[in-house]
Design a protein around this motif. Structure first.
Motif, PDB file in Angstrom:
ATOM      1  N   VAL A  87      -8.921  32.458  14.315  1.00 17.40           N
ATOM      2  CA  VAL A  87      -8.948  31.282  15.336  1.00 17.40           C
ATOM      3  C   VAL A  87      -7.750  30.096  15.036  1.00 17.40           C
ATOM      4  CG1 VAL A  87     -10.334  29.711  16.211  1.00 17.40           C
ATOM      5  CG2 VAL A  87     -11.409  31.624  15.426  1.00 17.40           C
ATOM      6  N   GLU A  88      -7.043  29.548  16.120  1.00 16.46           N
ATOM      7  CA  GLU A  88      -6.162  28.740  16.115  1.00 16.46           C
ATOM      8  C   GLU A  88      -6.800  27.721  16.789  1.00 16.46           C
ATOM      9  OE1 GLU A  88      -2.198  27.609  18.498  1.00 16.46           O
ATOM     10  OE2 GLU A  88      -2.367  29.907  18.071  1.00 16.46           O
ATOM     11  N   LEU A  89      -6.300  26.326  16.128  1.00 15.40           N
ATOM     12  CA  LEU A  89      -6.679  25.063  16.740  1.00 15.40           C
ATOM     13  C   LEU A  89      -5.520  24.237  16.774  1.00 15.40           C
ATOM     14  CD1 LEU A  89      -9.792  23.982  14.446  1.00 15.40           C
ATOM     15  CD2 LEU A  89      -9.820  25.625  16.632  1.00 15.40           C
ATOM     16  N   ASN A  90      -5.092  23.498  18.075  1.00 11.10           N
ATOM     17  CA  ASN A  90      -4.113  22.540  18.145  1.00 11.10           C
ATOM     18  C   ASN A  90      -4.455  21.253  18.511  1.00 11.10           C
ATOM     19  OD1 ASN A  90      -3.058  22.322  20.943  1.00 11.10           O
ATOM     20  ND2 ASN A  90      -3.030  24.665  20.757  1.00 11.10           N
ATOM     21  N   ASN A  91      -3.649  20.213  18.551  1.00 11.75           N
ATOM     22  CA  ASN A  91      -3.813  19.152  18.993  1.00 11.75           C
ATOM     23  C   ASN A  91      -2.660  18.761  19.864  1.00 11.75           C
ATOM     24  OD1 ASN A  91      -1.697  18.620  17.235  1.00 11.75           O
ATOM     25  ND2 ASN A  91      -2.589  16.839  16.383  1.00 11.75           N
ATOM     26  N   GLY A  92      -1.844  19.579  20.282  1.00 15.50           N
ATOM     27  CA  GLY A  92      -0.786  19.413  21.246  1.00 15.50           C
ATOM     28  C   GLY A  92       0.466  19.126  20.442  1.00 15.50           C
ATOM     29  N   ARG A  93       0.521  18.944  19.289  1.00 15.52           N
ATOM     30  CA  ARG A  93       1.655  18.812  18.209  1.00 15.52           C
ATOM     31  C   ARG A  93       1.579  19.447  17.054  1.00 15.52           C
ATOM     32  NH1 ARG A  93      -0.510  14.166  19.650  1.00 15.52           N
ATOM     33  NH2 ARG A  93      -1.616  13.794  17.736  1.00 15.52           N
ATOM     34  N   ASP A  94       0.326  19.821  16.491  1.00 15.98           N
ATOM     35  CA  ASP A  94       0.364  20.669  15.305  1.00 15.98           C
ATOM     36  C   ASP A  94      -0.906  21.624  15.478  1.00 15.98           C
ATOM     37  OD1 ASP A  94       1.951  18.971  13.680  1.00 15.98           O
ATOM     38  OD2 ASP A  94       0.380  17.323  13.515  1.00 15.98           O
ATOM     39  N   VAL A  95      -0.714  22.500  14.677  1.00 19.68           N
ATOM     40  CA  VAL A  95      -1.585  23.750  14.718  1.00 19.68           C
ATOM     41  C   VAL A  95      -2.047  23.931  13.296  1.00 19.68           C
ATOM     42  CG1 VAL A  95      -1.503  26.141  14.871  1.00 19.68           C
ATOM     43  CG2 VAL A  95      -0.183  25.163  16.245  1.00 19.68           C
ATOM     44  N   ARG A  96      -3.532  24.349  13.430  1.00 16.26           N
ATOM     45  CA  ARG A  96      -4.239  24.611  12.222  1.00 16.26           C
ATOM     46  C   ARG A  96      -4.911  26.082  12.467  1.00 16.26           C
ATOM     47  NH1 ARG A  96      -7.440  19.355   9.908  1.00 16.26           N
ATOM     48  NH2 ARG A  96      -5.799  18.078   9.511  1.00 16.26           N
ATOM     49  N   TRP A  97      -4.840  26.888  11.297  1.00 18.35           N
ATOM     50  CA  TRP A  97      -5.397  28.132  11.515  1.00 18.35           C
ATOM     51  C   TRP A  97      -6.680  28.333  10.667  1.00 18.35           C
ATOM     52  CZ3 TRP A  97      -3.262  31.846  14.769  1.00 18.35           C
ATOM     53  CH2 TRP A  97      -2.003  31.559  15.199  1.00 18.35           C
TER      54      TRP A  97
END
Length: 317
Positions: A51-61
């Motif tokens: 699963v990938e999460l992002n906040n519009g600038r950074d990504v967290r897998w």
């Protein structure tokens, strides 16, 4: 009274999203949500991938997760209430709106007939865009935008810069007791109001009327002819028909607030259709947004001549 209760509060409801996700994934997402410095804007689910999460600038897998084919099938069943036929029209547009106003984009094998998308089969990935209704953003900028009414305003910004969030807040301000304007929203892609069965999922002021999933040009004229609005709100202008409808709206004495993708006023002036619109000198204010630090960050406000009225002190370079 309605809008004053909402103003100053940030509505960030994840419950309806977490309820439809597989349990083995939600635990890991909860851990990320506890990090207040990472404001999740999107959750991306791809078959046989973490699963990938992002906040519009950074990504967290989330490397501990794996979104399986069976997870995808169950997820699709949940968001459609186990009836894909009921959501056939939404699937053709490539997204589904769920309770809370969250929008779920989908991709997979596309079925095309007569150059039109008829269906999407074998869905392999989902993009959950988290709906965050924020109130009070506009307060800092009202001296630049409002006299006795809202100035005709064009909001310019790149993707995920908060254009729609700001547009929604302006609509609320206009329709609340602050201005008490009859406010009309043409929500062609259900992004401003996130309506389900015609009912907006976001909190709105009492003097707001909505045309959901209606083409912008047609919707603007329908409102002018039948609802006597004082201000019309639309998202993502840019077509020839939009230009014609905007001209009619302005000549009817109705104020207009809308958005367009772009990095600057100079950027959008290069586009043929936008150039035609701008040559009519319709807009009295231009709000420039950036996604460098946070969604809805206004970096500059320009008047009709392009003169800067406001410039953020934050260094965005």
């Amino acid at each position: 009274m309605f809008i004053e209760i909402a103003y100053g509060k940030e509505e960030y409801v994840m419950t309806s999203v977490l309820e439809i996700l597989p349990n083995h994934i939600t635990d890991h997402i909860h851990a990320v949500l506890e990090d207040k410095d990472f404001d999740v804007q999107e959750i991306r689910l791809r078959v046989n991938q973490p699963v990938e999460l992002n906040n519009g600038r950074d990504v967290r897998w989330l490397p501990q997760t794996n979104f399986s084919q069976s997870d995808a099938t169950m997820f699709l069943n949940k968001i459609s209430d186990f009836s894909l036929y009921r959501l056939e029209e939404e699937l053709r547009h490539g997204f589904i709106t769920i309770q809370g106003g969250h929008r779920i984009g989908i991709s997979g094998s596309v079925v095309v007939e007569n150059r039109q998308v008829k269906a999407i089969h074998h869905i392999s990935s989902f993009n959950i865009r988290i709906a965050k209704a924020q109130f009070g953003i506009i307060h800092a900028y009202t001296p630049y935008l409002i006299t006795d009414t809202i100035q005709n305003t064009l909001i310019i910004g790149p993707p995920q810069s908060g254009k729609t969030t700001l547009l929604r807040d302006i609509a609320n301000y206009c329709g609340s007791s602050k201005l008490q304007l009859k406010t009309a929203i043409v929500d062609e892609r259900s992004e401003i109001c996130a309506s389900i069965n015609g009912v907006p999922q976001h909190l709105f002021a009492p003097r707001i009327d909505v045309l959901d999933r209606c083409p912008k040009a047609e919707g603007m004229m329908m409102f002018v002819r039948s609802m006597s609005p004082e201000v019309v709100i639309v998202d993502e202008i840019g077509s020839e028909r939009d230009a014609e409808a905007i001209d009619e709206v302005i000549h009817a004495g109705v104020q207009l607030v809308c958005t367009v993708h772009g990095k600057s006023l100079e950027d959008i002036r290069k586009r043929p259709t936008m150039k035609k619109i701008l040559q009519k000198n319709i807009f009295q204010r231009f709000m420039i947004l950036s996604n460098q630090h946070r969604a809805g960050e206004v970096t500059e406000i320009l008047d009709a001549t392009g003169h800067s009225l406001y410039k953020s002190r934050v260094n965005i370079c």
